[in-house]
Motif scaffolding. Structure first.
Motif, PDB file in Angstrom:
ATOM      1  N   VAL A 115       5.189  -2.188  -1.982  1.00  0.00           N
ATOM      2  CA  VAL A 115       6.165  -3.276  -1.805  1.00  0.00           C
ATOM      3  C   VAL A 115       7.537  -2.723  -1.442  1.00  0.00           C
ATOM      4  N   ALA A 116       7.838  -1.494  -1.915  1.00  0.00           N
ATOM      5  CA  ALA A 116       9.149  -0.894  -1.648  1.00  0.00           C
ATOM      6  C   ALA A 116       9.308  -0.413  -0.213  1.00  0.00           C
ATOM      7  N   LEU A 117       8.219  -0.320   0.542  1.00  0.00           N
ATOM      8  CA  LEU A 117       8.320   0.098   1.944  1.00  0.00           C
ATOM      9  C   LEU A 117       9.116  -0.932   2.738  1.00  0.00           C
ATOM     10  N   THR A 118       9.960  -0.447   3.627  1.00  0.00           N
ATOM     11  CA  THR A 118      10.814  -1.331   4.412  1.00  0.00           C
ATOM     12  C   THR A 118      10.080  -1.857   5.647  1.00  0.00           C
ATOM     13  N   ARG A 119      10.726  -2.807   6.308  1.00  0.00           N
ATOM     14  CA  ARG A 119      10.150  -3.335   7.543  1.00  0.00           C
ATOM     15  C   ARG A 119      10.024  -2.239   8.594  1.00  0.00           C
ATOM     16  N   ALA A 120      11.003  -1.327   8.617  1.00  0.00           N
ATOM     17  CA  ALA A 120      10.950  -0.201   9.564  1.00  0.00           C
ATOM     18  C   ALA A 120       9.752   0.702   9.256  1.00  0.00           C
ATOM     19  N   ASP A 121       9.473   0.931   7.963  1.00  0.00           N
ATOM     20  CA  ASP A 121       8.309   1.740   7.570  1.00  0.00           C
ATOM     21  C   ASP A 121       7.024   1.099   8.089  1.00  0.00           C
ATOM     22  N   TRP A 122       6.893  -0.200   7.936  1.00  0.00           N
ATOM     23  CA  TRP A 122       5.675  -0.886   8.357  1.00  0.00           C
ATOM     24  C   TRP A 122       5.522  -0.885   9.873  1.00  0.00           C
ATOM     25  N   ARG A 123       6.649  -0.953  10.593  1.00  0.00           N
ATOM     26  CA  ARG A 123       6.566  -0.873  12.054  1.00  0.00           C
ATOM     27  C   ARG A 123       6.018   0.483  12.492  1.00  0.00           C
ATOM     28  N   VAL A 124       6.506   1.551  11.845  1.00  0.00           N
ATOM     29  CA  VAL A 124       6.022   2.890  12.182  1.00  0.00           C
ATOM     30  C   VAL A 124       4.551   3.033  11.790  1.00  0.00           C
ATOM     31  N   ALA A 125       4.170   2.540  10.607  1.00  0.00           N
ATOM     32  CA  ALA A 125       2.772   2.608  10.163  1.00  0.00           C
ATOM     33  C   ALA A 125       1.859   1.872  11.134  1.00  0.00           C
ATOM     34  N   LEU A 126       2.334   0.727  11.637  1.00  0.00           N
ATOM     35  CA  LEU A 126       1.535  -0.049  12.586  1.00  0.00           C
ATOM     36  C   LEU A 126       1.362   0.706  13.900  1.00  0.00           C
ATOM     37  N   LYS A 127       2.444   1.319  14.393  1.00  0.00           N
ATOM     38  CA  LYS A 127       2.347   2.087  15.640  1.00  0.00           C
ATOM     39  C   LYS A 127       1.427   3.294  15.470  1.00  0.00           C
ATOM     40  N   LEU A 128       1.559   4.004  14.347  1.00  0.00           N
ATOM     41  CA  LEU A 128       0.705   5.156  14.099  1.00  0.00           C
ATOM     42  C   LEU A 128      -0.759   4.748  14.021  1.00  0.00           C
ATOM     43  N   SER A 129      -1.037   3.622  13.360  1.00  0.00           N
ATOM     44  CA  SER A 129      -2.412   3.152  13.213  1.00  0.00           C
ATOM     45  C   SER A 129      -2.997   2.725  14.553  1.00  0.00           C
ATOM     46  N   LEU A 130      -2.191   2.030  15.352  1.00  0.00           N
ATOM     47  CA  LEU A 130      -2.677   1.536  16.631  1.00  0.00           C
ATOM     48  C   LEU A 130      -2.959   2.685  17.597  1.00  0.00           C
ATOM     49  N   ILE A 131      -1.986   3.616  17.727  1.00  0.00           N
ATOM     50  CA  ILE A 131      -2.109   4.674  18.731  1.00  0.00           C
ATOM     51  C   ILE A 131      -2.961   5.836  18.233  1.00  0.00           C
ATOM     52  N   GLY A 132      -2.675   6.317  17.014  1.00  0.00           N
ATOM     53  CA  GLY A 132      -3.349   7.507  16.516  1.00  0.00           C
ATOM     54  C   GLY A 132      -4.731   7.256  15.958  1.00  0.00           C
ATOM     55  N   ASN A 133      -5.034   6.017  15.598  1.00  0.00           N
ATOM     56  CA  ASN A 133      -6.350   5.704  15.047  1.00  0.00           C
ATOM     57  C   ASN A 133      -7.202   4.946  16.066  1.00  0.00           C
ATOM     58  N   LEU A 134      -6.893   3.667  16.249  1.00  0.00           N
ATOM     59  CA  LEU A 134      -7.771   2.818  17.053  1.00  0.00           C
ATOM     60  C   LEU A 134      -7.800   3.206  18.527  1.00  0.00           C
ATOM     61  N   LEU A 135      -6.624   3.345  19.149  1.00  0.00           N
ATOM     62  CA  LEU A 135      -6.620   3.651  20.584  1.00  0.00           C
ATOM     63  C   LEU A 135      -7.217   5.025  20.863  1.00  0.00           C
TER      64      LEU A 135
END
Length: 319
Positions: free
Chosen positions: A57-77
């Motif tokens: 819960v303490a993660l910021t919106r910026a943290d989640w944006r980076v996590a989403l980009k890492l997951s999309l590019i480094g994992n799924l794509l």
């Protein structure tokens, strides 16, 4: 430094499991293996997310944006591109290109504007990169020979082959970007623990994997594909393998890699991706019930020697 090396080794051992999943499930499309793995990763991440909910819960919106980009590019794509490239161009060339990742990532991370503290002189980095590259070429040469002797035949058009090459290069680009950005973000935010960041990436991956999974199911239905969506011809085996690699190769693997990223320079960390190659080879030869040949053993020895040289190159930078 020892903690970082051991965590990188553990991550390599976990990631190597991904390479035997297609051998265990040869009748499943590569895209289903990718979406299935990351859907399992996201579902598994719900458990540590509940246990670690205060830090999540303490993660910021910026943290989640980076996590989403890492997951999309480094994992799924990355895995979708790799699977597609293999379908278009056959396995040997994409495998050869992916095998160069330790050298490519090291080179790009050492060329680091704004991150001079991570860099070393190219003349000092070159020996370990050259040794690792030769080792990778030895291993890939032996594997190409094995595939030819096993009866691999080329029935693909030139256009498919070229497209497969380009998509494989995109996969290399995706996983060159991922570890560099991931490591630098963790070092810039030391308050984020490696386990919390692994869980965050799993949570970010889940909706993306589900969208991809059901999008692929809709495509199969419209195109009249023969795959029995969603669990295929052997549901218990598929679910079991996806859960194992979702837990081990994704959550535990990313956790250990995150921990290593907090202790080691990125250019050295990149070279330690060879642990994944070594682990994949170990599991492949266990699966084949065979011993590696002389060329493979020479390649393994060179990979290990390159790791030693790489560690010595960066040793003065590591507390």
């Amino acid at each position: 430094m020892l903690i970082g090396l051991l965590c990188a080794l553990g991550a390599g051992l976990m990631w190597g499991l991904v390479f035997i999943a297609p051998l265990l499930l040869p009748d499943y499309p590569g895209l289903m293996l990718s979406f299935g793995r990351y859907a399992a990763f996201g579902l598994i991440a719900l458990v540590p997310a509940v246990l670690d909910r205060k830090r999540i819960v303490a993660l910021t919106r910026a943290d989640w944006r980076v996590a989403l980009k890492l997951s999309l590019i480094g994992n799924l794509l990355y895995y979708a591109a790799l699977a597609t490239a293999i379908q278009l161009a056959d396995a040997p060339l994409p495998t050869m290109l992916i095998g160069t990742l330790p050298v490519v990532i090291s080179a790009f991370s050492n060329w680091s504007p704004g991150h001079a503290a991570e860099s070393v002189a190219w003349r000092r980095l070159a020996p370990s990169l050259l040794i690792i590259l030769i080792g990778i070429l030895c291993v890939n040469s032996a594997e190409l020979t094995h595939m030819r002797l096993a009866g691999s035949n080329n029935t693909r058009s030139v256009s498919d082959y070229v497209l497969g090459c380009l998509i494989a290069a995109a996969a290399v680009g995706a996983w060159t970007w991922y570890p560099i950005v991931n490591a630098r973000y963790l070092r810039a935010n030391p308050h984020i623990s490696s386990s919390t960041w692994a869980t965050a990436q799993g949570l970010a991956t889940l909706p993306l994997a589900l969208i991809g999974l059901f999008g692929y199911g809709a495509y199969l239905k419209l195109s009249g594909g023969s795959y029995a969506f969603p669990f295929g011809p052997r549901p218990p085996q598929f679910i079991g393998v996806m859960l194992v690699i979702g837990l081990c190769a994704s959550w535990i693997g990313i956790l250990l890699w995150n921990k290593a990223s907090q202790h080691l320079p990125t250019a050295l960390l990149a070279q330690l991706i060879v642990f994944e190659t070594l682990s994949a080879l170990l599991y492949a030869f266990i699966f084949r019930d065979a011993l590696p040949g002389v060329l493979v053993m020479a390649g393994i020895a060179l990979l290990c020697l390159g790791i030693v040289f790489g560690v010595r190159t960066f040793q003065h930078q590591i507390p």
